[in-house]
Design an enzyme around this catalytic site. Structure first.
Site, PDB file in Angstrom:
ATOM      1  N   TRP A 111      37.935  79.211  11.453  1.00 37.28           N
ATOM      2  CA  TRP A 111      38.025  80.168  12.559  1.00 37.28           C
ATOM      3  C   TRP A 111      39.464  80.326  13.024  1.00 37.28           C
ATOM      4  O   TRP A 111      39.889  81.429  13.385  1.00 37.28           O
ATOM      5  CB  TRP A 111      37.104  79.741  13.696  1.00 37.28           C
ATOM      6  CG  TRP A 111      35.705  79.561  13.220  1.00 37.28           C
ATOM      7  CD1 TRP A 111      34.989  78.402  13.170  1.00 37.28           C
ATOM      8  CD2 TRP A 111      34.857  80.573  12.649  1.00 37.28           C
ATOM      9  NE1 TRP A 111      33.749  78.624  12.627  1.00 37.28           N
ATOM     10  CE2 TRP A 111      33.636  79.942  12.301  1.00 37.28           C
ATOM     11  CE3 TRP A 111      35.012  81.942  12.411  1.00 37.28           C
ATOM     12  CZ2 TRP A 111      32.582  80.650  11.711  1.00 37.28           C
ATOM     13  CZ3 TRP A 111      33.963  82.641  11.826  1.00 37.28           C
ATOM     14  CH2 TRP A 111      32.765  81.994  11.487  1.00 37.28           C
ATOM     15  N   ASP A 116      40.401  79.124  21.584  1.00 35.45           N
ATOM     16  CA  ASP A 116      39.020  79.398  21.212  1.00 35.45           C
ATOM     17  C   ASP A 116      38.248  78.114  21.488  1.00 35.45           C
ATOM     18  O   ASP A 116      38.385  77.121  20.775  1.00 35.45           O
ATOM     19  CB  ASP A 116      38.959  79.779  19.736  1.00 35.45           C
ATOM     20  CG  ASP A 116      37.529  79.999  19.232  1.00 35.45           C
ATOM     21  OD1 ASP A 116      36.577  79.793  20.012  1.00 35.45           O
ATOM     22  OD2 ASP A 116      37.369  80.368  18.055  1.00 35.45           O
ATOM     23  N   LYS A 122      26.645  78.172  21.636  1.00 35.47           N
ATOM     24  CA  LYS A 122      26.752  76.731  21.393  1.00 35.47           C
ATOM     25  C   LYS A 122      26.387  75.948  22.663  1.00 35.47           C
ATOM     26  O   LYS A 122      25.404  75.227  22.705  1.00 35.47           O
ATOM     27  CB  LYS A 122      28.167  76.349  20.975  1.00 35.47           C
ATOM     28  CG  LYS A 122      28.838  77.281  19.998  1.00 35.47           C
ATOM     29  CD  LYS A 122      28.332  77.143  18.588  1.00 35.47           C
ATOM     30  CE  LYS A 122      29.178  77.958  17.630  1.00 35.47           C
ATOM     31  NZ  LYS A 122      28.709  77.907  16.248  1.00 35.47           N
TER      32      LYS A 122
END
Length: 355
Positions: free
Chosen positions: A99, A166, A190
């Protein structure tokens, strides 16, 4: 048979969050309408957004001068929005996984990108250390938890520039020093809510400085000014976020989540290190407490599928590792219980006895 959900995302939510959200989907606040069909501009829904924003600011102790907004597009859209809004000439990125690499790729469209360090050559099995951040960059971007590879940075870095992070897979699992960041973003699926909404925390005075015209929908100022209501927001995911935030506060806040995360990880890593069949995949000092990755020891590699089948038969869900790592991954987000971790540990012990 009871199921134990270790999915990496969309992932486990507290049962009461699911039940409370489901009830509102049948009849929202006694209105006779479903949460799924009410207007986002109705007098009934605005308090949902207001309370959710207030709880986020309270739980993370967000200082004055920051805005909290709800967006669509997932964290992947933020890979683009961050440089669109913040990159003036040059940005620095710490490459710690898939990511982070994707975020870096998007930033290169808008200006110069400096990769300050990378663990790609070692298949991202550690968080790089002893690197220098240039003092002349507009921001340093980090990915605090790497869901695929199982590494995590669990403290706020000390660098000479503003940061962007992030925090999709570990937000609300520990205290954060928000004032070090110009922007924090997180996909919800999440630790916060069902999939479909992205949380963004942005420093107000950092906006409006990029030397480019930004499309209306991609300009953070648009959403700050409209209180997340510029276009129709994802109503049900925002409500489920509110229920999760209430649950976190009731359980003792991010400090309590941090303690619980440590307890879960200690139990599971101890078994991985003890059990002759398994081994961890990353540097011990960089182990994630959110996504615990492990594989079969080389001499037992042929037992990988039998163990997966064995665990599945005992109610373990979602423990197959990402294809980039293989083996197994037990995602232990905030809603995961000690009972669930102990059930997985017992399964590992039983399988060891058989082999």
């Amino acid at each position: 048979m009871k199921k134990y959900n270790f999915n990496a995302g969309p992932s486990m939510l507290p049962r009461e969050v699911i039940e409370n959200t489901a009830r509102q989907c049948l009849d929202f606040n006694g209105s006779g309408l479903s949460l799924m069909e009410i207007s986002h501009r109705s007098k009934d829904f605005q308090p949902v957004v207001d309370e959710a924003v207030a709880l986020i600011k309270e739980l993370l102790q967000i200082p004055q001068g920051y805005s909290v907004i709800f967006l669509g597009g997932g964290a992947s859209l933020e890979f683009c929005m961050v440089p669109y809004n913040f990159l003036i000439k040059k940005a620095a990125y710490l490459n710690t996984g898939t990511w982070a690499k994707k975020a870096m790729k998007e930033a290169k469209v808008f200006g110069e990108v400096v990769e300050v360090a990378s663990s790609a050559d070692a298949n991202y099995t550690f968080i790089p250390k002893n690197w220098n951040c240039p003092a002349d960059v507009d921001y340093l971007h980090i990915t605090t938890n790497n869901t695929i590879y199982g590494t995590e940075t669990r403290t706020d870095l000390d660098v000479p520039v503003r940061m962007v992070a992030d925090m999709s897979s570990d937000i609300f699992s520990r205290p954060v020093d928000v004032k070090k960041y110009d922007c924090i973003y997180a996909g919800a699926q999440k630790n916060l809510a069902m999939a479909g909404v992205t949380l963004v925390i942005v420093k107000d005075d950092a906006l409006g400085k990029a030397p480019r015209q930004i499309p209306t929908m991609l300009d953070y100022r648009t959403h700050v000014e409209k209180g997340s209501m510029f276009n129709t927001p994802p109503v049900v995911p925002i409500y489920s976020a509110l229920e999760t935030l209430r649950w976190i506060k009731k359980k003792g806040g991010v400090e309590a989540m941090d303690k619980l995360a440590g307890q879960r990880a200690e139990i599971l890593y101890a078994e991985i290190d003890r059990n002759k069949l398994f081994r961890g995949t990353v540097n011990v000092d960089d182990r994630s407490v959110m996504n615990i990755c492990f594989v079969m020891n080389d001499e037992y590699k042929d037992l990988e599928k039998p163990f997966l089948d064995f665990a599945t038969e005992r109610g373990m869900v979602g423990i197959k590792g990402h294809r980039s790592v293989g083996g197994f991954r037990a995602s232990c987000y905030n809603a995961q219980t000690i009972e669930g971790v102990n059930a997985l540990v017992q399964t590992m012990k039983e399988f060891e006895k058989l082999h």
